[in-house]
Design a protein around this motif. Structure first.
Motif, mmCIF file in Angstrom:
data_model
loop_
_atom_site.group_PDB
_atom_site.id
_atom_site.type_symbol
_atom_site.label_atom_id
_atom_site.label_comp_id
_atom_site.label_asym_id
_atom_site.label_seq_id
_atom_site.Cartn_x
_atom_site.Cartn_y
_atom_site.Cartn_z
ATOM 1 N N VAL A 164 0.841 -1.199 0.000
ATOM 2 C CA VAL A 164 0.000 0.000 0.000
ATOM 3 C C VAL A 164 0.874 1.247 0.000
ATOM 4 N N ALA A 165 1.931 1.247 0.801
ATOM 5 C CA ALA A 165 2.834 2.402 0.851
ATOM 6 C C ALA A 165 3.555 2.587 -0.478
ATOM 7 N N LEU A 166 4.005 1.485 -1.080
ATOM 8 C CA LEU A 166 4.728 1.571 -2.349
ATOM 9 C C LEU A 166 3.816 2.084 -3.455
ATOM 10 N N ALA A 167 2.571 1.634 -3.467
ATOM 11 C CA ALA A 167 1.645 1.934 -4.560
ATOM 12 C C ALA A 167 0.897 3.249 -4.372
ATOM 13 N N ARG A 168 1.097 3.938 -3.276
ATOM 14 C CA ARG A 168 0.302 5.127 -2.971
ATOM 15 C C ARG A 168 0.218 6.084 -4.163
ATOM 16 N N ASP A 169 -1.027 6.362 -4.616
ATOM 17 C CA ASP A 169 -1.312 7.314 -5.702
ATOM 18 C C ASP A 169 -0.707 6.907 -7.051
ATOM 19 N N SER A 170 -0.367 5.639 -7.236
ATOM 20 C CA SER A 170 0.096 5.180 -8.549
ATOM 21 C C SER A 170 -1.018 5.342 -9.584
ATOM 22 N N ASP A 171 -0.627 5.601 -10.813
ATOM 23 C CA ASP A 171 -1.616 5.677 -11.883
ATOM 24 C C ASP A 171 -2.208 4.308 -12.188
ATOM 25 N N LEU A 172 -1.402 3.262 -12.036
ATOM 26 C CA LEU A 172 -1.843 1.895 -12.322
ATOM 27 C C LEU A 172 -1.212 0.945 -11.332
ATOM 28 N N LEU A 173 -2.013 0.031 -10.787
ATOM 29 C CA LEU A 173 -1.513 -1.070 -9.959
ATOM 30 C C LEU A 173 -1.772 -2.370 -10.698
ATOM 31 N N ILE A 174 -0.695 -3.100 -11.012
ATOM 32 C CA ILE A 174 -0.797 -4.435 -11.596
ATOM 33 C C ILE A 174 -0.645 -5.414 -10.434
ATOM 34 N N ALA A 175 -1.746 -6.055 -10.050
ATOM 35 C CA ALA A 175 -1.781 -6.794 -8.789
ATOM 36 C C ALA A 175 -2.047 -8.271 -9.004
ATOM 37 N N GLU A 176 -1.217 -9.094 -8.408
ATOM 38 C CA GLU A 176 -1.476 -10.533 -8.368
ATOM 39 C C GLU A 176 -2.812 -10.787 -7.694
ATOM 40 N N ALA A 177 -3.646 -11.619 -8.320
ATOM 41 C CA ALA A 177 -4.981 -11.930 -7.804
ATOM 42 C C ALA A 177 -5.286 -13.384 -8.138
ATOM 43 N N THR A 178 -4.582 -14.284 -7.499
ATOM 44 C CA THR A 178 -4.625 -15.693 -7.874
ATOM 45 C C THR A 178 -6.032 -16.279 -7.777
ATOM 46 N N TYR A 179 -6.766 -15.903 -6.731
ATOM 47 C CA TYR A 179 -8.131 -16.395 -6.522
ATOM 48 C C TYR A 179 -9.088 -15.206 -6.442
ATOM 49 N N PRO A 180 -10.369 -15.402 -6.778
ATOM 50 C CA PRO A 180 -11.299 -14.279 -6.665
ATOM 51 C C PRO A 180 -11.449 -13.774 -5.224
ATOM 52 N N ASP A 181 -11.810 -14.679 -4.292
ATOM 53 C CA ASP A 181 -11.979 -14.211 -2.914
ATOM 54 C C ASP A 181 -11.594 -15.242 -1.859
ATOM 55 N N GLN A 182 -11.924 -16.502 -2.053
ATOM 56 C CA GLN A 182 -11.608 -17.529 -1.060
ATOM 57 C C GLN A 182 -10.195 -18.047 -1.264
ATOM 58 N N MET A 183 -9.366 -17.913 -0.236
ATOM 59 C CA MET A 183 -7.973 -18.350 -0.317
ATOM 60 C C MET A 183 -7.809 -19.714 0.337
ATOM 61 N N PRO A 184 -7.171 -20.701 -0.326
ATOM 62 C CA PRO A 184 -6.834 -21.952 0.345
ATOM 63 C C PRO A 184 -5.963 -21.669 1.570
ATOM 64 N N PRO A 185 -6.165 -22.375 2.667
ATOM 65 C CA PRO A 185 -5.410 -22.085 3.884
ATOM 66 C C PRO A 185 -3.897 -22.081 3.685
ATOM 67 N N ASP A 186 -3.379 -22.998 2.848
ATOM 68 C CA ASP A 186 -1.933 -23.071 2.648
ATOM 69 C C ASP A 186 -1.378 -21.860 1.905
ATOM 70 N N ASP A 187 -2.243 -21.129 1.177
ATOM 71 C CA ASP A 187 -1.793 -19.983 0.393
ATOM 72 C C ASP A 187 -1.999 -18.649 1.096
ATOM 73 N N ALA A 188 -2.842 -18.653 2.128
ATOM 74 C CA ALA A 188 -3.157 -17.403 2.821
ATOM 75 C C ALA A 188 -1.878 -16.788 3.382
ATOM 76 N N GLY A 189 -1.709 -15.519 3.120
ATOM 77 C CA GLY A 189 -0.518 -14.818 3.589
ATOM 78 C C GLY A 189 0.608 -14.788 2.586
ATOM 79 N N TYR A 190 0.562 -15.673 1.579
ATOM 80 C CA TYR A 190 1.634 -15.754 0.586
ATOM 81 C C TYR A 190 1.179 -15.350 -0.812
ATOM 82 N N LEU A 191 -0.143 -15.356 -1.035
ATOM 83 C CA LEU A 191 -0.733 -14.901 -2.285
ATOM 84 C C LEU A 191 -1.882 -13.960 -1.941
ATOM 85 N N THR A 192 -2.422 -13.303 -2.960
ATOM 86 C CA THR A 192 -3.475 -12.310 -2.752
ATOM 87 C C THR A 192 -4.681 -12.664 -3.599
#
Length: 246
Positions: A164-192
């Motif tokens: 969030v600090a790095l991206a503050r007011d960026s014109d574009l954020l290219i963001a990893e979004a591996t899953y729509p909303d439900q994260m597998p427990p093993d991935d939580a904290g390591y993917l978004t």
């Protein structure tokens, strides 16, 4: 600044698509952000291998760097003898991909310039700020600035106030979004998830959100809907061949 998506698949490339890779162009300078599986053929539809000026690799997983090998083969063996290609990466991140060929075969094609997360890089017209995001291996998010505009790219990584600090007011954020909303427990904290990416984009106040690294088979509309619960501005999903003018 012009962004061309080479690929946006997570984990492995689906038919006709490629894994993470983005060509960033400004004032005639060509910068690659990551070059995962199958991204090189997409790049060669846009520009020649010897015309790339610099590369930044977020981390060493092959869906983000595997196609460095054929890129360097094309530069070393293609008969054009371009200058050494500067490849910026975290310490040791490229050891595996750069050891695929016999020792010395590609040494005249590249120069690795290692950096620590938090460093600021400068080359061509670009200034690049970096931040470490939580992942299974060290992963550097980057913010690329040129000509009064800025693009932030996450690579992979779990949600973090550092992004969030790095991206503050960026014109574009290219963001990893591996899953729509439900994260597998093993991935939580390591993917978004796309939902979390939308939350972070809103908190950072970015202008546009480009979701990438979707798990193969994910419905892009589901990812956009999840991100849109928090982020109210423009949202798209990265697909090979699309361009974004920032």
């Amino acid at each position: 600044m012009r962004i061309t998506v080479l690929g946006g698949c997570g984990a492995w490339p689906t038919a006709g698509q490629a894994c993470s890779g983005f060509l960033v162009e400004h004032d005639g300078f060509r910068l690659l952000l990551d070059l995962g599986y199958a991204a090189l053929p997409r790049l060669l539809e846009t520009t020649a291998a010897e015309q790339v000026d610099a590369v930044v690799i977020s981390h060493g997983h092959p869906d983000h760097c595997a196609d460095l090998n054929p890129l360097l083969r094309a530069r070393a063996l293609g008969g054009h003898r371009p200058p050494l290609l500067p490849i910026h990466a975290l310490p040791g991140a490229l050891s595996a991909v750069l050891s695929l060929d016999r020792p010395g075969m590609l040494e005249e094609a590249y120069q690795v310039r290692e950096f620590e997360a938090g460093d600021r890089l400068a080359f061509g017209p670009f200034t690049v700020d970096t931040a470490l995001l939580p992942h299974w291996v060290p992963n550097a998010a980057v913010r690329v600035r040129a000509g009064g505009t800025s693009v932030t790219y996450t690579g992979d990584g779990g949600p973090s106030p550092d992004l969030v600090a790095l991206a503050r007011d960026s014109d574009l954020l290219i963001a990893e979004a591996t899953y729509p909303d439900q994260m597998p427990p093993d991935d939580a904290g390591y993917l978004t998830s796309a939902f979390q990416a939308g939350q972070q984009a809103a908190e950072a106040g970015v202008g546009q959100l480009l979701l990438t690294h979707l798990w193969p088979g994910t419905d892009p509309e589901a990812a956009v809907e999840a991100a849109g619960r928090s982020f109210r501005d423009e949202i798209a999903v990265a697909v090979g061949g699309m361009t974004v003018e920032v």
